[in-house]
Write an enzyme that holds these catalytic residues in place. Structure first.
Site, PDB file in Angstrom:
ATOM      1  N   HIS A  64       0.848  -1.189   0.000  1.00 55.98           N
ATOM      2  CA  HIS A  64       0.000   0.000   0.000  1.00 55.98           C
ATOM      3  C   HIS A  64       0.888   1.245   0.000  1.00 55.98           C
ATOM      4  CE1 HIS A  64       0.311  -1.015   4.457  1.00 55.98           C
ATOM      5  NE2 HIS A  64       0.956   0.119   4.334  1.00 55.98           N
TER       6      HIS A  64
HETATM    7  P1  TYD Z   1      -2.774  -4.071   7.147  1.00 60.90           P
HETATM    8  O1  TYD Z   1      -2.809  -2.644   6.668  1.00 60.90           O
HETATM    9  O2  TYD Z   1      -3.364  -5.105   6.251  1.00 60.90           O
HETATM   10  O3  TYD Z   1      -1.264  -4.506   7.466  1.00 60.90           O
HETATM   11  P2  TYD Z   1       0.022  -4.299   6.555  1.00 60.90           P
HETATM   12  O4  TYD Z   1       0.824  -3.215   7.206  1.00 60.90           O
HETATM   13  O5  TYD Z   1       0.730  -5.587   6.432  1.00 60.90           O
HETATM   14  O6  TYD Z   1      -0.498  -3.820   5.232  1.00 60.90           O
HETATM   15  O7  TYD Z   1      -3.432  -4.091   8.564  1.00 60.90           O
HETATM   16  C1  TYD Z   1      -3.942  -5.289   9.126  1.00 60.90           C
HETATM   17  C2  TYD Z   1      -5.098  -4.920  10.036  1.00 60.90           C
HETATM   18  O8  TYD Z   1      -4.647  -4.162  11.146  1.00 60.90           O
HETATM   19  C3  TYD Z   1      -6.147  -4.104   9.323  1.00 60.90           C
HETATM   20  O9  TYD Z   1      -7.423  -4.621   9.701  1.00 60.90           O
HETATM   21  C4  TYD Z   1      -5.994  -2.727   9.879  1.00 60.90           C
HETATM   22  C5  TYD Z   1      -5.419  -2.968  11.259  1.00 60.90           C
HETATM   23  N1  TYD Z   1      -4.527  -1.910  11.723  1.00 60.90           N
HETATM   24  C6  TYD Z   1      -4.916  -1.133  12.800  1.00 60.90           C
HETATM   25  O10 TYD Z   1      -6.022  -1.282  13.357  1.00 60.90           O
HETATM   26  N2  TYD Z   1      -4.052  -0.180  13.256  1.00 60.90           N
HETATM   27  C7  TYD Z   1      -2.844   0.049  12.695  1.00 60.90           C
HETATM   28  O11 TYD Z   1      -2.083   0.923  13.147  1.00 60.90           O
HETATM   29  C8  TYD Z   1      -2.465  -0.759  11.546  1.00 60.90           C
HETATM   30  C9  TYD Z   1      -1.156  -0.537  10.865  1.00 60.90           C
HETATM   31  C10 TYD Z   1      -3.345  -1.719  11.110  1.00 60.90           C
END
Ligand code: TYD
Length: 149
Positions: A64
């Site tokens: 992302h």
């Molecule tokens: P995601 O964005 O998929 O992780 P990555 O960094 O690998 O892309 O996030 C996984 C889940 O965690 C998603 O449901 C959102 C949640 N999340 C939070 O609630 N708070 C945060 O600070 C972050 C980074 C993710």
């Protein structure tokens, strides 16, 4: 150079705004300690910390971009590769030391691959979690880069 200078005057979207930071290490017979202070060691005030762990073999994370968020990624344990992409150029940083951080600037697409067994990725972030700051689709990210150039 004061680390906060990394983000002053940076407006162009470029992977060259992503930099490796080598934090201080205090090592003695008892082991090592690395402090990270917001605004100096990390070039922003740290508003949030999260960590990624228990990553299965072959899994990737991130995938992302962020409109405004600044981050520092650290391999607190183990190693992984961070791929950064500004919409035209790409670069890979291998992180494998707890005293090394990768500053990831705003408007950079990032993916994290090749986690070693037991790797832990700590992220220091400049803002609280905000889903509206994300580009979840690469196409949307590329369009936004195009609009701002
Ligand atoms: P995601 O964005 O998929 O992780 P990555 O960094 O690998 O892309 O996030 C996984 C889940 O965690 C998603 O449901 C959102 C949640 N999340 C939070 O609630 N708070 C945060 O600070 C972050 C980074 C993710």
């Amino acid at each position: 150079m004061v680390r906060s200078e990394l983000v002053t005057g940076v407006s162009a979207i470029s992977i060259n705004n992503c930099k490796l930071l080598d934090f201080s290490r205090f090592s003695d017979a008892r082991g090592a300690l690395t402090p990270i202070e917001g605004g100096t060691d990390a070039p922003f005030d740290i508003k949030r910390i999260y960590y990624i762990y228990d990553v299965p073999n072959g899994a990737s994370r991130a995938g992302h971009g962020h409109r405004e968020l600044q981050q520092v990624l650290i391999a607190i344990n183990g190693s992984f590769d961070v791929h950064v992409d500004d919409g035209s150029e790409r670069k890979v940083f291998h992180l494998d030391r707890p005293h090394l951080g990768l500053y990831v600037a705003p408007m950079i697409w990032r993916e994290i691959h090749l986690f070693s067994l037991g790797a832990v990725c700590v992220s220091l972030a400049s803002a609280h979690y905000d889903e509206s700051d994300y580009f979840r689709r690469y196409e949307d990210f590329q369009n936004a880069v195009g609009e701002s150039s």
